[in-house]
Design an enzyme around this catalytic site. Structure first.
Site, PDB file in Angstrom:
ATOM      1  N   HIS A  73       0.623  -1.203  -0.029  1.00 20.59           N
ATOM      2  CA  HIS A  73       0.097   0.092  -0.143  1.00 20.59           C
ATOM      3  C   HIS A  73       0.844   1.259  -0.081  1.00 20.59           C
ATOM      4  O   HIS A  73       2.062   1.157   0.045  1.00 20.59           O
ATOM      5  CB  HIS A  73      -0.809   0.056   1.080  1.00 20.59           C
ATOM      6  CG  HIS A  73      -0.093   0.205   2.514  1.00 20.59           C
ATOM      7  ND1 HIS A  73       0.246   1.238   2.860  1.00 20.59           N
ATOM      8  CD2 HIS A  73       0.063  -0.963   3.395  1.00 20.59           C
ATOM      9  CE1 HIS A  73       0.702   1.108   4.152  1.00 20.59           C
ATOM     10  NE2 HIS A  73       0.436  -0.402   4.584  1.00 20.59           N
ATOM     11  N   ASP A  88      -5.145  13.116 -11.108  1.00 18.91           N
ATOM     12  CA  ASP A  88      -4.417  12.877  -9.624  1.00 18.91           C
ATOM     13  C   ASP A  88      -3.681  14.091  -9.543  1.00 18.91           C
ATOM     14  O   ASP A  88      -2.818  14.551 -10.423  1.00 18.91           O
ATOM     15  CB  ASP A  88      -3.364  11.831 -10.032  1.00 18.91           C
ATOM     16  CG  ASP A  88      -2.524  11.339  -8.699  1.00 18.91           C
ATOM     17  OD1 ASP A  88      -2.593  12.378  -7.834  1.00 18.91           O
ATOM     18  OD2 ASP A  88      -2.132  10.283  -8.507  1.00 18.91           O
TER      19      ASP A  88
END
Length: 477
Positions: free
Chosen positions: A203, A425
């Site tokens: 992650h 993003d």
């Protein structure tokens, strides 16, 4: 058309100017606030824990050596000497931990330099007179801090209690300390005894294994679950993994913990890697360390900023790219708070992370969304100390390493490299992924429209699960 185009340019330039002006005043106030909070936290630490809390405002050496490590500086580069398994090892730290230019720090630094210059001039005059009277004599001194550090390390002493007063003390956040396990939290699903292949999921920053287990894992096909062993980890300092206060969360420490928690106990001889954001740097480091074991490398929004020519300090350059000290967009403002302000970010963590159980219950009642609830739990479950050091030592600190990692992947690895990036993003621009491709020409960059840093996975988990299955199938063929 020309008039419309000119109007847009004027509006854009005006917006940038307003953003610059507002940002200047806002961050000047934040600079002062961080200095104030530095004093406040030192006094609270002293009264609650009977010791001062070392920070990077005044002395990097104090903050680092208090963790049981030795700081060694040479030619502008900083290294950490640590005692591990009866061996001295070198670990890299980022100078952005203790060098972050601001209006307040610039003024303070100028004053200190001037006082130091005056002091050195006086010392030089006295030393010349002393040489004339006594002659030259060389001496060797041993820093008492090093001696104390080694004694403490050998004796197994701990610098700070776990948890600290500003950290959460719930069972989830402290289970690792009571169990005595020095390994990461690992969620393993899929095939067990007869697994044909393995997949490691890493992650990103202030996240957890739930980023994968609550989105992708339920959406993999039965065929994939019967063939692949799926491993999702909580990185050191995050989620349910250990959050030691004597760690500096360097790249070496993160990689060592992944090896100790997944690669060694599960005896992984080959594996695919899927990594998001900060996890991409760890994925590259693992791929370089195990070039023959990695079958495919899938990176999502990698934080790669090629250091521009003429930049003497790559870590400072990356810091400015990740955290530009701007109030807009909001995600850049949040990143700037996290990167530039040690004590403001600690206050934020105190409010959010220490009280995460209350916040989680509120979010659960409001959203009624299982995925969002679990993702926020991962966002809340960390300590400021872990997040602060990981952010600087991995994202900024890897500035001088990542080029070599990418070159090694290009030249030494034959595995398939795929990069996904959301076009919207605002934290890490699409240019980061194209920069990876420029370094690894065979990398396949897939830009997903109308998706950002999080929705590149969340909200399209079914489609992304199918894409990953296709990548693994091609890599195994």
């Amino acid at each position: 058309m020309a008039v419309v185009s000119t109007g847009r340019i004027v509006v854009t330039l005006t917006g940038r100017l307003v953003n610059e002006v507002i940002s200047f005043f806002v961050f000047c106030v934040l600079d002062l606030l961080d200095v104030f909070l530095c004093v406040v936290f030192k006094w609270v630490d002293f009264f609650v824990e009977a010791e001062w809390r070392p920070c990077y405002c005044s002395s990097a050496k104090e903050a680092i050596t208090s963790s049981g490590k030795i700081l060694v500086s040479e030619r502008g580069e900083s290294k950490i000497v640590c005692l591990c398994s009866r061996k001295l090892q070198l670990e890299d730290i980022s100078d952005t931990l203790y060098t972050r230019p601001s209006l307040v720090s610039d003024i303070s630094r100028t004053t200190v330099k001037e006082l130091r210059r005056l002091k050195l001039e006086g010392a030089a005059i006295r030393s010349v007179e002393k040489v004339k009277n006594c002659g030259v004599r060389s001496t060797v001194t041993i820093n008492s801090t090093i001696v104390e550090m080694l004694q403490g390390k050998i004796g197994g002493q701990q610098s700070h209690p776990v948890p600290r007063w500003s950290d959460c003390d719930c069972k989830t956040c402290t289970s690792w300390s009571s169990s005595g396990k020095e390994t990461l939290y690992v969620r393993a699903e899929g095939a067990k005894d007869k697994a044909e292949e393995n997949v490691l999921f890493i992650h990103g920053f202030i996240s957890s294994s739930a980023f994968w287990t609550e989105t992708l894992f339920p959406n993999f096909s039965e065929g994939t679950k019967s063939r692949y062993r799926l491993f999702a980890i909580d990185l050191l300092g995050f989620g349910r993994s250990p959050k030691p206060t004597d760690s500096l969360y360097t790249l070496r420490e993160h990689i060592d913990m992944i090896e100790r928690s997944v690669l060694e106990p599960y005896k992984l001889k080959s594996f695919h890697i899927v990594a998001h954001s900060l996890g991409s740097i760890l994925a590259l480091a693992l791929a370089v360390k195990y070039p023959g074991a990695v079958k495919s490398l899938t990176l999502l929004a990698p934080p790669y900023f090629p250091v521009a020519k003429g930049e003497e300090n790559g870590t400072q350059y990356v810091l400015r790219q990740v955290a530009p000290r701007r109030v807009w967009p909001l995600i850049a403002f949040g990143a700037s708070i996290a990167c530039w302000y040690e004590h403001i970010s600690r206050l934020v963590c105190f409010v959010i992370c220490k009280h995460h159980r209350l916040l989680e219950s509120i979010v659960k009642q409001i959203t009624r969304n299982r995925i969002r609830t679990f993702l926020l739990e991962g966002f809340f479950c960390h300590t400021h100390y872990a997040a602060w050091h990981t952010l600087h030592n991995i994202i900024c600190g890897a500035a001088n390493k990542i080029d070599a990692y990418l070159d090694a992947v290009r030249e030494q690895l034959k595995c398939q490299v795929t990069v996904f990036h959301g076009r919207d993003d605002e934290l890490l621009p699409v240019d980061c992924s194209y920069a990876v491709q420029s370094r690894i020409p065979r990398a396949n960059v897939k830009v997903v429209n109308d998706k950002d840093h999080i929705t590149i996975v969340v909200g399209r988990q079914k489609a992304f699960a199918r894409e990953l299955e296709e990548i693994w199938k091609e890599s195994s063929g």
